[in-house]
Design a protein around this motif. Structure first.
Motif, mmCIF file in Angstrom:
data_model
loop_
_atom_site.group_PDB
_atom_site.id
_atom_site.type_symbol
_atom_site.label_atom_id
_atom_site.label_comp_id
_atom_site.label_asym_id
_atom_site.label_seq_id
_atom_site.Cartn_x
_atom_site.Cartn_y
_atom_site.Cartn_z
ATOM 1 N N GLY A 82 0.783 -1.223 0.000
ATOM 2 C CA GLY A 82 0.000 0.000 0.000
ATOM 3 C C GLY A 82 0.817 1.276 0.000
ATOM 4 N N THR B 148 -19.871 0.208 2.347
ATOM 5 C CA THR B 148 -18.638 0.705 1.737
ATOM 6 C C THR B 148 -17.758 1.453 2.733
ATOM 7 N N THR C 32 -12.400 -2.358 2.023
ATOM 8 C CA THR C 32 -11.204 -2.232 1.201
ATOM 9 C C THR C 32 -11.260 -3.210 0.045
ATOM 10 N N GLY D 89 -6.578 -4.162 -0.394
ATOM 11 C CA GLY D 89 -5.851 -3.330 0.546
ATOM 12 C C GLY D 89 -6.085 -1.842 0.379
ATOM 13 N N GLN D 90 -6.864 -1.440 -0.633
ATOM 14 C CA GLN D 90 -7.117 -0.022 -0.891
ATOM 15 C C GLN D 90 -8.478 0.365 -0.318
ATOM 16 N N GLU D 91 -8.516 1.404 0.518
ATOM 17 C CA GLU D 91 -9.771 1.871 1.093
ATOM 18 C C GLU D 91 -10.686 2.428 0.006
ATOM 19 N N ILE D 92 -11.967 2.112 0.101
ATOM 20 C CA ILE D 92 -12.936 2.645 -0.850
ATOM 21 C C ILE D 92 -13.288 4.088 -0.494
ATOM 22 N N THR D 93 -13.432 4.362 0.799
ATOM 23 C CA THR D 93 -13.821 5.703 1.256
ATOM 24 C C THR D 93 -12.811 6.218 2.277
ATOM 25 N N PRO D 94 -11.591 6.542 1.856
ATOM 26 C CA PRO D 94 -10.562 6.923 2.832
ATOM 27 C C PRO D 94 -10.903 8.191 3.612
ATOM 28 N N ASN E 291 -13.643 7.469 6.083
ATOM 29 C CA ASN E 291 -13.089 6.638 7.161
ATOM 30 C C ASN E 291 -12.410 7.498 8.213
#
Length: 652
Positions: free
Chosen positions: A57, A539, A543, A546-551, A554
Motif C-alpha cells: 500500500g 462501503t 477495502t 488493501g485499498q480503502e474505498i472511502t478513505p 473513514n
C-alpha cells in the motif's frame, strides 16, 4: 551554446552514491500455458537488495513488461506485495499476468514499479520466453441479416451466423451467449447492455452456429451503430470479431411520430368531409356527428398512451394493452354527458390535459422512476420553483405529445354543429348517445376488471405508484388506479381525536424530559452532515486489495459519532426524503415527496436547534437550486447561508 572551461580555484566536491532504494533480484520465474487475452498466474521469487523495507500500500508493486516479435514493449498489470519484505529477504508470490491479445512469441521480464515515480529493472535481467496461443474465447461473424430500420424501444429479430475461432468450445451451460451494444452517432456507447440470445447448441472450435438474435432498440430516435458481441456470463466479453464487420448502422424511428401524424391528418380529413357533407335537417346523422368527439377523444388518448410507453420505454404486460385502451375510453363517457355543441371543446380540453399529464409523467419518471401520483398533483404549484430542473429534462421528441391537442383544437373550432331547426329528434339523439356510451363502456371493461382485481389484492393497499403499474394497466389505467386507491384511502381515513392528540403530546413531553444516553456529548463541536447520493453503508471502512474505498469518510468516522444501524425509510422522495428524515427526525410521506407536497410547512429541524444554541448554519449542494425544490426547502430549515452550483459555483 557551450560549456565553459574549468574555472579557477578548487571548486570540487566528493559525492557518495549509495545502493538503489528499490534494488532487487529476480531469482525465479515460471509461466503457465498462455492464451491471448486470458489472464493467468505466474510464479515468481524476488529478493530485496535495497536498503528499505518493501511495504504494501506504499506505491511499490510487482509488474512486468512484454517484448513482442518486432521489439514492441507492453506494460503489464500490477500485483500487490503479499507482505512486508525486509532488505535481504526473499518473497515468493503469484504474479497476475495478462497475455497480449495477439497470439505469437513473446518475452516477459519482471519489474518493480513505484507508481508515479519509476520502473525498476532487476540487477540481472531474467526474462521468460512465452508462446501465446490463440484466445480461449474468440469468434468470427460469418453472415448477418442486418435490420435497416427499427422502432424506438421496440424489438426485432434477425439471423446471424457465427464461427468459434477460439480454443474452447461454447455451450449454453457455460453461459456463452450472443449479445450486442449500441453506440450513438458520435461513437458514445449507450449505458445499457443488449439482450442476450442463447446459442442453439454447443459449438466446438471451428464450428458455426446460426442464431436468431433479438435486439431491443434505443429509446430515442436517430442513427445508431449496432455492434454484435459474444459474452461468457460472469467471465468476460469476447474480443471483437475476427471475421466480417460485426457492426451496422441502424435507423431508429419513433412510432409515436407516425401515430400522432396519422391522428392529425385523420382529424383534418374528418372535419373537411363532415363540413362538405352536412346531413339534412332533422336527420339522425347530426346525432352521429355529435358522437364523433367522444370517439375521437378515445382514439386520441389511446394514441397518447401508446406514445408515452414508447417515449418512456415501458413495455405493456400481458393484458395491459386491453386495459390501456379501456382507460382511454373512460373520458369519452364524460364527453357524452354534455350537450352536443360543447363536446368538441370538452374533447379538446381533455386531450390537452392528458398530454400535459403524460409530459409530467415523463419528467417525474426521470427523477423518481414513477408516474405522477394524485398527491403530487397537489404540489403542482411548486413547478415554478423547479423550472430549471424541468427544462433540463425535456427532450425534443416529447413535442409529439402536442399533436393530439392541436388536432383537438382543429376539431373544436371547425366541427359542424346543427342549428336549432336542424336538430334531430330527442329520441334519435338519445339512441345514438346510448349506443356510443355502450361502446365506450364495453371498451372500458378490461380496465374495470383489472382495477377490481388489483384493489382486492395487496396492490390496492400500497401507497407507491410504481412504473410497474403503467405496464400492468397502461399509463392512463395506472392513473385511474391511483385515483381509485386514493379515494378509497380518503374515505377510510379519520382525524385524530382530542384524546389521541393529548396522548401524542404527552409522549413527546415525557421524552423531552428524559435523560437520553450521550445527550450533549458533542456540545461545542461543529456538526457536519454529508449526504452522498446512492452511498451504501457497507462501503464505509471496506477495502479492495488493501485499498480503502472511502478513505476520507473513514478518517471522519474515526473522530466522529458513527451510527451504523441505519434503515432506508425513503419512498417517492428518495434523496429529499433522506434529507428530511435526518434534519427533522420524522418519517417522510409514504406517497409523494415532502419537498413538493409540504414545502409550505413550518419545520423544526436540527438546524433550528443548533441556531438556538448559538451556532451558524450553512447548506450547500453541487446541483441546480430548484432540484428537489431546495431553493424553497433549505431556507425553511433555518440555514442562514446557502450555496449551490446554480448560484455561486456554476460549472464546477
Amino acid at each position: 551554446m557551450a560549456w565553459y572551461g574549468p574555472g579557477g580555484g578548487a571548486a570540487t566536491a566528493e559525492v557518495r552514491v549509495g545502493a538503489p532504494r528499490d534494488a532487487f533480484a529476480a531469482l525465479s520465474l515460471s509461466l503457465p500455458p498462455l492464451q491471448a487475452g486470458l489472464p493467468a498466474l505466474a510464479q515468481i521469487a524476488l529478493e530485496n537488495r535495497g536498503d528499505e523495507t518493501w511495504l504494501q500500500g506504499q506505491g511499490l508493486k510487482v509488474s512486468y513488461v512484454w517484448t513482442g516479435p518486432e521489439g514492441h514493449v507492453l506494460e503489464g498489470i500490477r500485483t500487490e506485495l503479499p507482505e512486508p519484505v525486509e532488505p535481504g529477504e526473499v518473497v515468493e508470490l503469484e504474479l497476475r499476468v495478462r497475455p497480449p491479445d495477439a497470439p505469437g512469441s513473446y518475452e516477459l521480464a519482471p519489474r518493480l514499479v513505484r507508481e508515479g515515480e519509476a520502473w525498476i529493472a532487476p540487477e540481472q535481467e531474467l526474462a521468460a520466453a512465452a508462446t501465446v496461443g490463440p484466445p480461449a474465447l474468440a469468434w468470427e461473424l460469418v453472415a448477418a441479416d442486418w435490420p435497416g430500420r427499427l422502432a424506438a424501444s421496440d424489438s426485432d429479430t434477425f439471423t446471424v451466423t457465427v464461427r468459434n475461432t477460439g480454443a474452447e468450445a461454447w455451450s449454453p451451460g457455460a453461459g456463452d451467449r450472443l449479445s450486442y451494444r449500441w453506440r450513438g452517432e458520435d461513437g458514445t456507447p449507450l449505458q445499457h447492455e443488449g439482450v442476450r440470445t442463447e446459442l442453439p447448441h454447443a459449438v466446438a472450435p471451428g464450428e458455426t452456429a446460426t442464431v436468431a438474435v433479438r435486439v431491443a432498440g434505443p429509446p430515442r430516435a436517430g442513427s445508431y451503430t449496432l455492434a454484435l458481441a459474444m459474452v461468457r456470463e460472469q467471465v468476460r466479453w469476447f474480443p471483437p470479431s475476427t471475421g466480417g464487420p460485426s457492426e451496422h448502422v441502424v435507423k431508429v424511428t419513433l412510432r409515436a411520430a407516425w401515430w400522432q401524424s396519422a391522428l392529425a391528418l385523420a382529424t383534418v380529413a374528418a372535419v373537411v368531409l363532415a363540413r362538405r357533407r352536412r346531413p339534412a335537417p332533422g336527420s339522425w346523422r347530426w346525432a352521429a356527428l355529435d358522437l364523433v368527439p367522444a370517439l375521437w377523444l378515445w382514439a386520441a388518448l389511446a394514441g397518447l398512451g401508446a406514445a408515452f410507453h414508447e417515449l418512456a420505454a415501458i413495455d405493456l404486460w400481458q393484458g395491459g394493452r386491453a386495459a390501456s385502451i379501456g382507460a382511454a375510453a373512460v373520458p369519452g363517457l364524460l364527453v357524452l354527458l354534455v350537450p352536443g355543441r360543447l363536446r368538441p371543446w370538452l374533447a379538446f380540453i381533455l386531450s390537452l390535459g392528458t398530454a400535459v399529464l403524460l409530459l409530467a409523467d415523463l419528467l417525474y419518471m426521470h427523477v423518481l422512476g414513477a408516474i405522477v401520483p394524485v398527491q403530487a398533483l397537489i404540489g403542482a404549484h411548486q413547478v415554478g420553483a423547479i423550472g430549471a430542473s424541468v427544462r433540463a429534462l425535456l427532450r425534443p421528441e416529447y413535442a409529439w405529445l402536442a399533436a393530439a391537442p392541436l388536432a383537438g383544437l382543429v376539431l373544436a373550432c371547425a366541427w359542424p354543429r346543427a342549428r336549432a331547426q336542424a336538430q334531430p329528434s330527442p329520441r334519435a339523439r338519445r339512441r345514438v348517445t346510448l349506443a356510443g356510451a355502450a361502446a365506450l363502456l364495453l371498451a372500458s371493461l378490461p380496465l374495470v376488471t383489472s382495477l377490481g382485481e388489483a384493489m382486492r389484492s395487496g396492490l390496492g393497499s400500497r401507497v407507491f405508484s410504481e412504473q410497474h403499474n403503467a405496464g400492468r394497466f397502461g399509463v392512463l389505467g395506472a392513473h385511474w388506479f391511483d385515483v381509485v386507491r386514493t379515494l378509497a384511502g380518503a374515505i377510510g381515513q379519520r382525524s385524530l381525536s382530542a384524546a389521541e392528540r393529548a396522548e401524542i403530546a404527552a409522549f413527546f413531553a415525557e421524552r423531552d424530559q428524559a435523560a437520553l444516553p450521550g445527550f450533549g456529548l458533542a456540545r461545542g463541536a461543529n456538526l457536519l452532515v454529508i449526504q452522498a447520493e446512492a452511498l451504501q453503508g457497507w462501503t464505509i471502512g471496506a477495502t479492495v486489495a488493501g485499498q480503502e474505498i472511502t478513505p476520507f469518510l473513514n478518517r471522519l468516522r474515526a473522530r466522529a459519532l458513527y451510527y451504523g444501524a441505519v434503515v432506508d425509510i425513503t419512498a417517492q422522495g428518495m434523496t429529499s426524503d433522506a434529507e428530511y428524515a435526518i434534519l427533522n427526525s420524522q418519517y417522510p410521506l409514504g406517497q409523494g415527496a415532502v419537498a413538493f407536497l409540504r414545502a409550505g410547512n413550518r419545520f423544526e429541524t436540527v438546524a433550528h436547534a443548533l441556531k438556538a444554541a448559538g451556532y451558524a448554519t450553512l447548506s450547500a449542494h453541487p446541483f441546480k437550486r430548484g432540484f428537489w425544490n431546495r431553493a424553497t426547502l433549505h431556507p425553511a430549515t433555518a440555514s442562514t447561508a446557502r450555496c449551490s452550483t446554480a448560484s455561486s459555483a456554476r460549472g464546477r
